[in-house]
Scaffold this active site. Structure first.
Site, mmCIF file in Angstrom:
data_model
loop_
_atom_site.group_PDB
_atom_site.id
_atom_site.type_symbol
_atom_site.label_atom_id
_atom_site.label_comp_id
_atom_site.label_asym_id
_atom_site.label_seq_id
_atom_site.Cartn_x
_atom_site.Cartn_y
_atom_site.Cartn_z
ATOM 1 N N TYR A 1 35.766 47.238 41.570
ATOM 2 C CA TYR A 1 34.946 48.424 41.813
ATOM 3 C C TYR A 1 33.818 48.532 40.783
ATOM 4 O O TYR A 1 33.864 47.947 39.696
ATOM 5 C CB TYR A 1 35.808 49.693 41.753
ATOM 6 C CG TYR A 1 36.325 50.001 40.358
ATOM 7 C CD1 TYR A 1 35.613 50.838 39.492
ATOM 8 C CD2 TYR A 1 37.521 49.444 39.898
ATOM 9 C CE1 TYR A 1 36.077 51.105 38.216
ATOM 10 C CE2 TYR A 1 37.990 49.704 38.623
ATOM 11 C CZ TYR A 1 37.270 50.542 37.780
ATOM 12 O OH TYR A 1 37.716 50.800 36.514
ATOM 13 N N PHE B 1 28.975 53.863 35.140
ATOM 14 C CA PHE B 1 29.832 54.207 33.998
ATOM 15 C C PHE B 1 31.083 53.336 33.903
ATOM 16 O O PHE B 1 31.795 53.382 32.903
ATOM 17 C CB PHE B 1 30.234 55.693 34.055
ATOM 18 C CG PHE B 1 30.903 56.098 35.347
ATOM 19 C CD1 PHE B 1 32.233 55.839 35.578
ATOM 20 C CD2 PHE B 1 30.172 56.767 36.320
ATOM 21 C CE1 PHE B 1 32.840 56.228 36.752
ATOM 22 C CE2 PHE B 1 30.771 57.163 37.505
ATOM 23 C CZ PHE B 1 32.119 56.891 37.741
ATOM 24 N N ASP B 2 31.377 52.543 34.903
ATOM 25 C CA ASP B 2 32.577 51.695 34.808
ATOM 26 C C ASP B 2 32.490 50.573 35.835
ATOM 27 O O ASP B 2 31.926 50.745 36.922
ATOM 28 C CB ASP B 2 33.845 52.525 35.059
ATOM 29 C CG ASP B 2 35.111 51.760 34.724
ATOM 30 O OD1 ASP B 2 35.036 50.799 33.941
ATOM 31 O OD2 ASP B 2 36.195 52.120 35.244
ATOM 32 N N ILE C 1 42.018 59.249 40.652
ATOM 33 C CA ILE C 1 41.465 60.502 41.187
ATOM 34 C C ILE C 1 41.761 60.604 42.694
ATOM 35 O O ILE C 1 41.936 59.600 43.384
ATOM 36 C CB ILE C 1 39.946 60.603 40.917
ATOM 37 C CG1 ILE C 1 39.201 59.424 41.534
ATOM 38 C CG2 ILE C 1 39.675 60.718 39.422
ATOM 39 C CD1 ILE C 1 37.695 59.523 41.421
ATOM 40 N N TYR D 1 36.563 64.585 38.884
ATOM 41 C CA TYR D 1 36.953 65.122 37.586
ATOM 42 C C TYR D 1 36.647 66.603 37.448
ATOM 43 O O TYR D 1 36.813 67.181 36.363
ATOM 44 C CB TYR D 1 36.287 64.319 36.465
ATOM 45 C CG TYR D 1 36.792 62.898 36.408
ATOM 46 C CD1 TYR D 1 37.968 62.586 35.728
ATOM 47 C CD2 TYR D 1 36.129 61.874 37.073
ATOM 48 C CE1 TYR D 1 38.444 61.294 35.694
ATOM 49 C CE2 TYR D 1 36.595 60.571 37.044
ATOM 50 C CZ TYR D 1 37.768 60.288 36.359
ATOM 51 O OH TYR D 1 38.254 59.008 36.326
ATOM 52 N N PHE E 1 31.546 55.297 44.187
ATOM 53 C CA PHE E 1 32.294 54.086 43.838
ATOM 54 C C PHE E 1 32.110 53.057 44.948
ATOM 55 O O PHE E 1 32.335 53.349 46.130
ATOM 56 C CB PHE E 1 33.777 54.390 43.672
ATOM 57 C CG PHE E 1 34.135 55.056 42.378
ATOM 58 C CD1 PHE E 1 34.395 54.299 41.247
ATOM 59 C CD2 PHE E 1 34.207 56.445 42.290
ATOM 60 C CE1 PHE E 1 34.736 54.911 40.053
ATOM 61 C CE2 PHE E 1 34.546 57.058 41.105
ATOM 62 C CZ PHE E 1 34.809 56.299 39.975
#
Length: 570
Positions: free
Chosen positions: A61, A71-72, A91, A117, A134
Site C-alpha cells: 500500500y 505519509f506511509d 483503521i 483517525y 490508500f
C-alpha cells in the site's frame, strides 16, 4: 497499521501504473456502505472470492493525504503488510474496504475521518479530521476459521490435508503439536500423541479443532483462555516447558497425522468398531453372505481365547445365521473387503451373563470382549432384483422356515425380522404367474400370522392387530388370525372387539379348542373388568354420598349461626 509513519517522497504505488482500461468498473469511483468510504478499481483481481473477517491478508500500500502528501508506504520497507481482517487491527476503512477486494486487485480507497483517525488524527503525519487515500494491492490471504463462532479459537491452515473426511467424536486421532505463549516461550511440545476426540488432549481446544481437520493438515491456532487453561492456568511440567498463567491465550501449531475411525455398530453403543486398515471399495456383506475372515478374540487383560483363520484356510461363517456371537456377526457385516478392524463387544452381544469355555481360555461371565478381525473376502447373498420369480418364492419360503426355527428357540425378535425378510421377497408380485401369485399369497398369510405370534410374545399388541388384519383382508375366515387378533384385543383391554373375533372364529370352527379356551379367558377377564369397574364406581359413589352428607351438615350449621354472620343493623 503502524502509528510512527515515515513520510517518503510523493508517488504512486511502486511497480504499478494506473490502468485506465475501459473494463467495467475499472477507473470508476463507487461508494462502499453508507459511511462515506469510496473505492476506485485500478486493476481487476482474479476469481470471485474475497477475504472475510478473521482471514490473514497480505497487502502492499501507499497512504496519502488529499493534497498528495504521502505519509506511509510498505514498499519503502520492502515488506508487505500482514494483518487479520475485521478484528480492529487496522483503521475501519481498511477493514471495510479490503473485504471487497479479490486476489491481485489494486484499488484506491478514499477514507473519511470517521473511518480513519477521526478528530485526533495521528500526529505528526496525519492532521485531525483528515480524509485519507490508500492505494492498496491485495497480494493474497490465508483463510482463518473461527471454530466456535465466538473468536475463542481461530484456525489458520498452513498445509492442506488430504481428501474430505474429518474425525468424529468416537475416533482415535494421532497428532503433533507445539504450544507457545504470544512471546514465543514454549509451553508444551509433543512429537506424536494419540487420543480419542471426545476425550480431548492438552487443552479443550484440541477436541474441537481436530473435528475440522483433514488427514495431514497442519494449522496454527490462536486460542483464547476459555479454550486453553482458563482462570486456573497450568503448572509447568518440567524440561524446557513453562507454565500457563491464569487467563492466558496460546499460539498452537497442530498437525493431524492420521486417525482411526470408530463407529457405533449398534445404536446402544455396545458394539464399537475401530478401523485399523481401510478396506477396498464400498461393498459390504449382507444378511446371508458367506464371509472368510481372520480373527483373534481377547479379554480385557489381553488373554487370547480364540484364534481362527491364521492357518492355510480362513475361518468361514454365514452372516445372520448365529454361527458366531451376535456382536461379531453385526461387526463383520459393516466391513469392506481387506478391512482390518478392532471390535469392542459388550456382554449383551457376546457371551452374556454365563461363563463360556472357548478354544484357548474361558470367558468369564459378563465380559466385554475384543476381536481383531480381517475380512479376507465374502460372497453376498443374491439381492432381490437378481432373483427370478421362482427364486423369490423359494427364498421367501426358506426365510420363513428360518423364522420358524428361531421361534421354536424362543428368539422372537430375530424370528420376527426373518418373517419380515421373507415377505420382502414376494411383496411385489406383478410379474408372477397366476400359480406363483397363489404361492405368494399363502406365504404372505403364513408369514404375517407367524409374525403376529412373535409380536404377541414381544407384547407389541398393536402391531399384532395390524398383522392379523392384513391376513383377514386376504382371507376373512382365517381362524388363527381371528384368534390371535382377539388375544391382542384382550391385552389392549378392548373386550368388545375381542368377543367379536372369537365369536366369528367359533362360527367358522365351533370345535376349535384354542378358541374356546380364549373365549373362557375373555369371559373371566370381562368379569374381572366389571368387578374392578364396580369397585371403582362404587368408591366414587361412596365419596359423592359422603361429600353430599358433609355439605348438608355444613348447611345446617350455617343456618344455626346465620343471624350472627349478618349486619345487626340491617
Amino acid at each position: 497499521m503502524e502509528d510512527d509513519f515515515e513520510i517518503p517522497a510523493a508517488g504512486k504505488l511502486e511497480g504499478s501504473e494506473e490502468e485506465e482500461e475501459d473494463s467495467g468498473e475499472i477507473g470508476m469511483e463507487k461508494e462502499i456502505g453508507k459511511d462515506g468510504l469510496k473505492k476506485k478499481i485500478l486493476k481487476e483481481g482474479d476469481g470471485y472470492e474475497t477475504p472475510i473477517t478473521g482471514d490473514e491478508v497480505e497487502v502492499h500500500y501507499v497512504g496519502s493525504l488529499l493534497d498528495g502528501t504521502r505519509f506511509d508506504s510498505s514498499f519503502d520497507r520492502d515488506l508487505p503488510f500482514k494483518f487479520k481482517l475485521g478484528l480492529g487491527h487496522v483503521i475501519q476503512g481498511w477493514d471495510d474496504g479490503i473485504k471487497t477486494m479479490k486476489k491481485g486487485e489494486k484499488a484506491v480507497f478514499t477514507i473519511p475521518p470517521a473511518l480513519a483517525y477521526g478528530d485526533s488524527g495521528s500526529p505528526p503525519t496525519i492532521p485531525p479530521n483528515a480524509t485519507l487515500q490508500f492505494e492498496i494491492e491485495l497480494i493474497s490471504w490465508t483463510k482463518v476459521k473461527d471454530i466456535c463462532k465466538d473468536g475463542g479459537i481461530l484456525k489458520t491452515i498452513l498445509t492442506e490435508g488430504e481428501n474430505w473426511q474429518t474425525p468424529k467424536d468416537p475416533d482415535e486421532v494421532l497428532v503433533k503439536y507445539e504450544a507457545r505463549h504470544d512471546d514465543g516461550s514454549l509451553v508444551s511440545k509433543s512429537e506424536e500423541v494419540e487420543f480419542i476426540v471426545k476425550d480431548g488432549c492438552f487443552c479443550p481446544a484440541f477436541s474441537r479443532v481436530v473435528k475440522t481437520m483433514k488427514k495431514g493438515e497442519k494449522c496454527i491456532l490462536t486460542v483464547k483462555p476459555q479454550y486453553a487453561f482458563g482462570e486456573k492456568g497450568r503448572e509447568p511440567e518440567g524440561g524446557n516447558e513453562c507454565g500457563v498463567p491464569p487467563n492466558t491465550s496460546l499460539q498452537i501449531t497442530l498437525e493431524l497425522v492420521s486417525w482411526k475411525t470408530v463407529s457405533e455398530v449398534t445404536t446402544d453403543n455396545k458394539v464399537l468398531k475401530k478401523i485399523l486398515k481401510e478396506g477396498e471399495g464400498y461393498d459390504r456383506p449382507n444378511d446371508g453372505a458367506v464371509v472368510q475372515v481372520k480373527l483373534i478374540g481377547k479379554l480385557q487383560d489381553g488373554t487370547v481365547f480364540v484364534k481362527k483363520g491364521y492357518d492355510e484356510v480362513p475361518f468361514e461363517f454365514k452372516i445372520d445365521e448365529e454361527q458366531v456371537i451376535d456382536g461379531l456377526d453385526r461387526g463383520v457385516k459393516t466391513m469392506k473387503k481387506g478391512e482390518v478392524s478392532l471390535l469392542t463387544i459388550h456382554p449383551e452381544y457376546a457371551f452374556g451373563l454365563t461363563e463360556s469355555h472357548q478354544e484357548s481360555a474361558t470367558v468369564p461371565a459378563n465380559s466385554t470382549v475384543y476381536y481383531d478381525v480381517e475380512l479376507i473376502s465374502f460372497e453376498k447373498e443374491k439381492d432381490m432384483w437378481e432373483l427370478t420369480a421362482e427364486e423369490k418364492i423359494e427364498t421367501s419360503g426358506r426365510k420363513k422356515e428360518e423364522g420358524n426355527s428361531l421361534f421354536k428357540k424362543q428368539k422372537y425378535e430375530r424370528a420376527s425380522k426373518r418373517y419380515e425378510k421373507a415377505l420382502s421377497f414376494i411383496e411385489y408380485d406383478s410379474a408372477f404367474s397366476e400359480d406363483e401369485k397363489q404361492q405368494a399369497k399363502l406365504l404372505k398369510i403364513s408369514c404375517n400370522l407367524n409374525n403376529a405370534a412373535c409380536k404377541l410374545k414381544l407384547r407389541d399388541y398393536k402391531q399384532a392387530v395390524k398383522l392379523c388384519t392384513k391376513v383377514l383382508d386376504a382371507d376373512s375366515k382365517n381362524v388363527k388370525a381371528l384368534y390371535r387378533r382377539a388375544q391382542a384385543y384382550i391385552q389392549l383391554v378392548d373386550p368388545d372387539l375381542a368377543e367379536m373375533d372369537i365369536k366369528k372364529a367359533l362360527d367358522i370352527d365351533p370345535d376349535n379348542r384354542d378358541v374356546k379356551l380364549e373365549y373362557k379367558l375373555l369371559r373371566e377377564k370381562v368379569k374381572e373388568y366389571n368387578k374392578k369397574d364396580a369397585q371403582f364406581y362404587g368408591n366414587i359413589f361412596a365419596k359423592m354420598n359422603k361429600l353430599e352428607h358433609l355439605n348438608s351438615a355444613n348447611g345446617a350449621r350455617k343456618q344455626e349461626v346465620g343471624p350472627m354472620t349478618i349486619d345487626s343493623k340491617a
